[in-house]
Design a protein around this motif. Sequence first.
Motif, PDB file in Angstrom:
ATOM      1  N   ASN A 115     -19.483  -1.697  16.252  1.00 27.91           N
ATOM      2  CA  ASN A 115     -20.562  -1.009  15.348  1.00 27.91           C
ATOM      3  C   ASN A 115     -19.961  -0.130  14.569  1.00 27.91           C
ATOM      4  OD1 ASN A 115     -23.230  -1.906  16.240  1.00 27.91           O
ATOM      5  ND2 ASN A 115     -22.489  -1.198  18.189  1.00 27.91           N
ATOM      6  N   THR A 141     -27.540  -0.073   9.992  1.00 33.92           N
ATOM      7  CA  THR A 141     -27.310   0.760  11.432  1.00 33.92           C
ATOM      8  C   THR A 141     -28.586   0.406  12.324  1.00 33.92           C
ATOM      9  OG1 THR A 141     -28.519   2.619  10.138  1.00 33.92           O
ATOM     10  CG2 THR A 141     -26.179   2.526  10.113  1.00 33.92           C
ATOM     11  N   SER A 142     -29.449   1.480  12.365  1.00 35.31           N
ATOM     12  CA  SER A 142     -30.550   1.140  13.452  1.00 35.31           C
ATOM     13  C   SER A 142     -31.306   2.360  13.333  1.00 35.31           C
ATOM     14  CB  SER A 142     -30.047   0.660  14.917  1.00 35.31           C
ATOM     15  OG  SER A 142     -31.067   0.922  15.714  1.00 35.31           O
ATOM     16  N   ALA A 145     -29.657   5.094  15.018  1.00 32.25           N
ATOM     17  CA  ALA A 145     -28.776   6.047  14.599  1.00 32.25           C
ATOM     18  C   ALA A 145     -29.247   7.402  13.832  1.00 32.25           C
ATOM     19  CB  ALA A 145     -28.366   5.434  13.100  1.00 32.25           C
ATOM     20  N   TYR A 155     -25.337   3.023  22.587  1.00 32.64           N
ATOM     21  CA  TYR A 155     -25.585   2.357  21.454  1.00 32.64           C
ATOM     22  C   TYR A 155     -25.915   3.533  20.524  1.00 32.64           C
ATOM     23  CZ  TYR A 155     -28.082  -0.702  18.240  1.00 32.64           C
ATOM     24  OH  TYR A 155     -28.436  -1.311  17.171  1.00 32.64           O
ATOM     25  N   LYS A 159     -24.183   3.849  16.888  1.00 29.31           N
ATOM     26  CA  LYS A 159     -24.933   3.979  15.749  1.00 29.31           C
ATOM     27  C   LYS A 159     -25.073   5.063  14.918  1.00 29.31           C
ATOM     28  CE  LYS A 159     -25.841  -0.390  15.301  1.00 29.31           C
ATOM     29  NZ  LYS A 159     -25.368  -1.088  14.063  1.00 29.31           N
ATOM     30  N   GLU A 162     -21.765   5.411  13.179  1.00 36.45           N
ATOM     31  CA  GLU A 162     -21.715   4.450  12.004  1.00 36.45           C
ATOM     32  C   GLU A 162     -22.270   5.034  10.879  1.00 36.45           C
ATOM     33  OE1 GLU A 162     -22.344  -0.096  11.482  1.00 36.45           O
ATOM     34  OE2 GLU A 162     -23.819   0.855  12.580  1.00 36.45           O
TER      35      GLU A 162
END
Length: 258
Positions: A115, A141-142, A145, A155, A159, A162
């Motif tokens: 990631n 991203t998500s 994040a 995770y 994120k 990132e």
Amino acid sequence: MTVTSHQPETQRKRAVVTGASSGIGAATVRLLVASGWDVVALARREARLRALAQETGCTYVVADITADESVAQAVEAITAGGRVDALVNNAGGALGADRVDNADLEQWSRMYELNVLGTFRMTNALLPALRETAGSIVVVTSTAAHEPYEGGGGYVAAKFAERVAARTLRLELVGEPLRVIEIAPGMVHTEEFSLVRFAGDQGKADAVYDGVPNPLQAEDIAEAIRWSLSMPAHVNVDSLVVRPVAQAAYTKTHRVTS
């Protein structure tokens, strides 16, 4: 590494999409091609990329973004094939849902490598080409994040990193005509994300979406990416969070029970 082209080089805008063999990546390739872009689809699984190329007319490159040599070879092939106006860093993923106090740190390391380091290995390698076209860097991203949740420590950490690295790059590129765009999806029902997260356990993967009315589809995020890239050159979509109506936060999701 394999490079295959199904259309002649043109002066149309050209995008590179990572993680293009399924889900959001494949949907983005389809939509950008339909919108008049030349697209290079990049992923590890050649058979899927070949099928996508036959379907859409895109170009594809088989590469592993977690390996320096593979990325270097891919970028050499991409830049030899023409201009690069956009890089869509979509490749990524989650592994496991363990509590922090029971963390599988090997999985954490793999998530960080994919990631974070994978995203910026590709970004840094393509920056010279993007500078030539005053191009755009999209980082998918998500919502992970932006907010933590139980069972998501590894995770979430990847994120968050990132997103913050992308934000730092945005600050560092001020004064250059380059855009850095973050797209942060919430719950998206794709064929592989949760299945990979739960090591192929279909029951656990299906449970993520059970009872949720109308989770997002890959095409919804592809449209957010396309729209962000279509904005006038002086407009930078710094961060766009996209969730289904049923999901107000990662830990606040409406589910219909029978």
